[in-house]
Each structure stands twice: as structure tokens, then as C-alpha cells.
Design an enzyme around this catalytic site. Structure first.
Site, PDB file in Angstrom:
ATOM      1  N   CYS A 110       0.903  -1.096   0.014  1.00 29.95           N
ATOM      2  CA  CYS A 110      -0.134   0.208   0.010  1.00 29.95           C
ATOM      3  C   CYS A 110       1.004   1.154   0.169  1.00 29.95           C
ATOM      4  O   CYS A 110       1.668   1.338   0.887  1.00 29.95           O
ATOM      5  CB  CYS A 110      -0.834   0.067   1.305  1.00 29.95           C
ATOM      6  SG  CYS A 110      -2.196   1.584   1.065  1.00 29.95           S
ATOM      7  N   HIS A 230      -8.608  -4.080  -7.945  1.00 25.99           N
ATOM      8  CA  HIS A 230      -8.562  -2.467  -7.939  1.00 25.99           C
ATOM      9  C   HIS A 230      -8.824  -2.171  -9.314  1.00 25.99           C
ATOM     10  O   HIS A 230      -8.211  -2.560 -10.285  1.00 25.99           O
ATOM     11  CB  HIS A 230      -7.259  -2.061  -7.447  1.00 25.99           C
ATOM     12  CG  HIS A 230      -6.818  -2.135  -6.174  1.00 25.99           C
ATOM     13  ND1 HIS A 230      -6.344  -3.224  -5.655  1.00 25.99           N
ATOM     14  CD2 HIS A 230      -6.789  -1.331  -5.387  1.00 25.99           C
ATOM     15  CE1 HIS A 230      -6.008  -3.155  -4.173  1.00 25.99           C
ATOM     16  NE2 HIS A 230      -6.292  -1.985  -3.834  1.00 25.99           N
ATOM     17  N   ASP A 256     -10.258   5.394  -3.389  1.00 26.50           N
ATOM     18  CA  ASP A 256      -9.229   5.836  -2.732  1.00 26.50           C
ATOM     19  C   ASP A 256      -9.175   7.478  -2.884  1.00 26.50           C
ATOM     20  O   ASP A 256      -9.313   7.996  -3.903  1.00 26.50           O
ATOM     21  CB  ASP A 256      -7.848   5.092  -3.490  1.00 26.50           C
ATOM     22  CG  ASP A 256      -6.700   5.415  -2.565  1.00 26.50           C
ATOM     23  OD1 ASP A 256      -6.594   6.543  -1.883  1.00 26.50           O
ATOM     24  OD2 ASP A 256      -5.536   4.462  -2.890  1.00 26.50           O
ATOM     25  N   CYS A 260      -3.368   6.693  -4.714  1.00 29.43           N
ATOM     26  CA  CYS A 260      -2.976   5.378  -4.843  1.00 29.43           C
ATOM     27  C   CYS A 260      -1.441   5.040  -5.001  1.00 29.43           C
ATOM     28  O   CYS A 260      -1.196   5.376  -6.498  1.00 29.43           O
ATOM     29  CB  CYS A 260      -3.923   4.525  -5.466  1.00 29.43           C
ATOM     30  SG  CYS A 260      -3.761   2.854  -5.269  1.00 29.43           S
TER      31      CYS A 260
HETATM   32  O1  PYC Z   1      -1.905   3.724  -2.160  1.00 31.29           O
HETATM   33  O2  PYC Z   1      -1.322   1.716  -2.793  1.00 31.29           O
HETATM   34  C1  PYC Z   1      -2.137   2.615  -2.337  1.00 31.29           C
HETATM   35  C2  PYC Z   1      -3.561   2.147  -1.765  1.00 31.29           C
HETATM   36  C3  PYC Z   1      -4.034   0.772  -2.174  1.00 31.29           C
HETATM   37  C4  PYC Z   1      -5.171   0.774  -1.525  1.00 31.29           C
HETATM   38  C5  PYC Z   1      -5.646   1.889  -1.211  1.00 31.29           C
HETATM   39  N1  PYC Z   1      -4.301   2.790  -1.261  1.00 31.29           N
END
Ligand code: PYC
Length: 335
Positions: A110, A230, A256, A260
Site C-alpha cells: 500500500c 482494484h 481511494d 493510490c
Molecule cells: O496507496 O497503494 C495505495 C493504496 C492501495 C489501496 C488504497 N491505497
């Protein structure tokens, strides 16, 4: 079992026997990275042993699902929240190990969460400016603390798995996109015909869920049959100097708020593969709420290695109380 099925709420005044189990107290630090929250468990979590982090993540997913849910589900959390549990790394070169999770399970990596983790460690005086290797279930990342809030994360190698995948989506028609890895699996498309505006999130959530269902129906997966959990919609950004804006549906059904980190990594890998981004060139990625990550790639041993830079702020120091007599002790979630 989600909390809704276990929450047999008693009326006030009914006799309730006291549980023989002790109340569990969990220390956690909350932060947000570009609007997306992270809750880092720093004490009171389950003992996951000393095995590989992928094994410990599977254990957290199955054997300690109640703990995971108690931390991120309502009423202590919500669908947007990403949880993180700090663990001992297996590699001596790493300053920390971390397993990320949400209301439906664990995450490979993440990006926003790693930025939040570093701001949390800085807040606790456990990280100094400079780089720190961090072990995750999908590999080692290097997080560099630039100041109390600004962090860059050299992510795991990222790549495009399939280009130009077309799916027929109920109520929308054909949608073409790429399947790519950035620490999690993404379907990335610009072929959606929708404005990426905050006042459209309900519709964007609906169509990304339909795209995810179509991918599942057609058996479109990542490598080795991995589920694509995702969905990333991209569009040009109205902001000068910003390469693009995205809307990303996360596994639990929330979107998000940040650009992300893993989604931006997957996008950078596709841009590089298409010759639209040179090694070292900075790409600025905006989220649907207007927060921005800066990203670039380097090629190392033939692999595309993205680095993402963003800022995080600590929002709370908390002690979560898990009272065994609470009928919603493990929370509830609609997903
Ligand atoms: O920032 O990689 C990220 C992420 C994954 C799910 C929510 N944020």
C-alpha cells in the site's frame, strides 16, 4: 462472518453475563495521506510468528480476521480506512515489516499506507530523515523520510501484464484497458466516458464495480489467476503540470482518496511500456479529491521500479478497546 451477523444487540437493562475473556487494548496511530486514512497498529496486535510476511499476511487474513475487522470496520473504522500492523521483518536490512489490510482482507502493498507509516514512525521518534527498507508481503520497498510529512517510496517492481483487454460491461458497453501490477492488481482504463469529479463518485463507484464484475465474469485476471481487485479510471487533469487524474475502486468498495501509490506505480509501468514516460521523468498524479503524488521510474535489472512521493499527517493517537461483551466488538461492514 461479518459483524452484522454476530451483533445480537441486547436491550438496555436485559441481564448480560460478564465475559470471562479480558478486554483487549490496541494501540494505534491514525494518519492520512492525501486524504486517504491509514491506521497503524503499534501494540496489542496478534502474534503472527516469524515466518515470511506473505505467510503472516495469510494468517492475519484467516486466523485473525476478527482482529483485522475490529480495527478497520465500523464502529471503530470504516470502509475507507486501511489498517497496517507493524511486525518484525525477516531481513536484518529492513527497519520494519508491515502488513496492510482493509475491511475485506490483506493487501500486497500500500503506497499511501507506507507514506502514512513513515509519518507515524517519525511522529513516534522511531524514524529519522533518510531511507528505511520495509518488508511487505510482496517484497521490500525503500521509504525515504524527507521531513516529518514528506516521504518517497521506492516500490516493488511493477509491470503491465496485459495490454488492451476488452470487456463488455453491463449498462456501459465495451471498455478497453490494461491489467498491471504495482504491488496490487489493477485494471487501468481511460475508456470510460465519465468526468472524474468528486460530485460523481457514486456513479464512478457503480461503474468501476460493474467493470470489476465483468472482469471476474470473463475470467480476466492478473498473473497466476490473481483476482484484479482494484479498478483505476484515468483522465487528463485540469490542473497545469499534472499528468492525469484518477478514480480508484478499492477491494472493499470504497474509493481511494489519495492517488493510490500502487495504482500510480501500475500506471507508471504502463506509461513507460508505451514510451510515454522516460526513465527519471516526473509524472504528477492527481486523485479525485485533488491530492497529488509525484512518481518516476527507473529500470533496474530489466525491471521497472517506480518511486512515489507524497505527504502524510498524523490525525490521532488512539487506544482501541475491544470489549468481549460488546456485541459489535469485531465491527460490521456491508462488504
Ligand atoms: O496507496 O497503494 C495505495 C493504496 C492501495 C489501496 C488504497 N491505497
Amino acid at each position: 462472518m461479518n459483524g452484522a451477523t454476530q451483533g445480537n444487540q441486547r436491550a438496555c437493562g436485559e441481564h448480560c453475563a460478564m465475559s470471562a475473556q479480558p478486554t483487549l487494548r490496541v494501540s494505534a496511530i491514525d494518519s492520512h495521506t492525501g486524504g486517504e486514512p491509514t491506521r497503524v497498529v503499534i501494540g496489542g496486535g496478534p502474534d503472527l510468528g516469524t515466518g515470511p510476511l506473505s505467510v503472516r499476511a495469510a494468517q492475519l487474513d484467516r486466523e485473525f480476521a476478527d482482529f483485522r475487522r475490529a480495527v478497520v470496520n465500523e464502529p471503530r473504522g470504516n470502509d475507507v480506512l486501511v489498517g497496517a500492523i507493524l511486525v518484525e521483518p525477516t531481513l536484518a536490512s529492513c527497519g520494519a515489516g508491515v502488513i496492510f489490510f482493509n475491511t475485506v482482507g490483506t493487501l500486497g502493498m500500500c503506497g499511501h499506507g507506507t507514506i502514512g507509516l513513515m509519518a507515524t514512525l517519525a511522529h513516534l521518534g522511531r524514524a529519522q530523515p533518510g531511507p528505511m527498507d520495509i518488508e511487505t508481503p510482496v517484497g521490500v520497498v525503500t521509504a525515504t523520510l524527507h521531513d516529518a510529512h514528506c516521504v518517497s517510496v521506492r516500490n516493488v517492481p511493477s509491470f503491465r501484464h496485459s495490454k488492451g483487454v476488452r470487456v463488455n460491461v453491463e449498462g456501459i458497453g465495451n471498455v478497453t484497458g490494461d491489467v498491471a501490477w504495482g504491488g496490487n492488481w489493477f485494471f487501468i482504463t481511460e475508456d470510460h466516458g465519465h468526468a472524474l469529479e468528486l460530485n460523481q463518485v457514486e456513479r464512478l463507484t457503480q461503474i468501476t464495480k460493474q467493470i470489476r464484475a465483468a472482469l471476474e465474469r470473463d475470467g480476466v485476471t492478473g498473473a497466476d489467476g490473481a483476482i484484479i481487485d482494484h479498478i483505476e479510471l484515468n483522465a487528463p487533469s485540469p490542473t497545469a503540470g499534472v499528468g492525469g487524474r484518477n478514480f480508484i475502486l478499492c477491494p472493499g468498495g470504497a474509493y481511494d482518496r489519495s492517488p493510490c501509490g500502487t495504482g500510480t506505480s501500475a500506471k507508471l509501468a504502463c506509461l513507460f511500456a508505451d514510451g510515454k514516460l522516460a526513465e527519471g521523468q516526473v509524472w504528477r498524479q492527481e486523485s479525485i479529491v485533488g491530492s497529488v503524488f509525484e512518481g518516476s521510474v527507473e529500470v533496474h535489472n530489466g525491471k521497472i521500479v517506480p518511486t512515489i512521493r507524497g505527504t502524510a499527517y498524523v490525525t490521532a493517537e488512539a487506544e482501541l478497546i475491544l470489549d468481549p461483551d460488546d456485541p459489535f466488538v469485531h465491527g460490521f461492514s456491508a462488504t
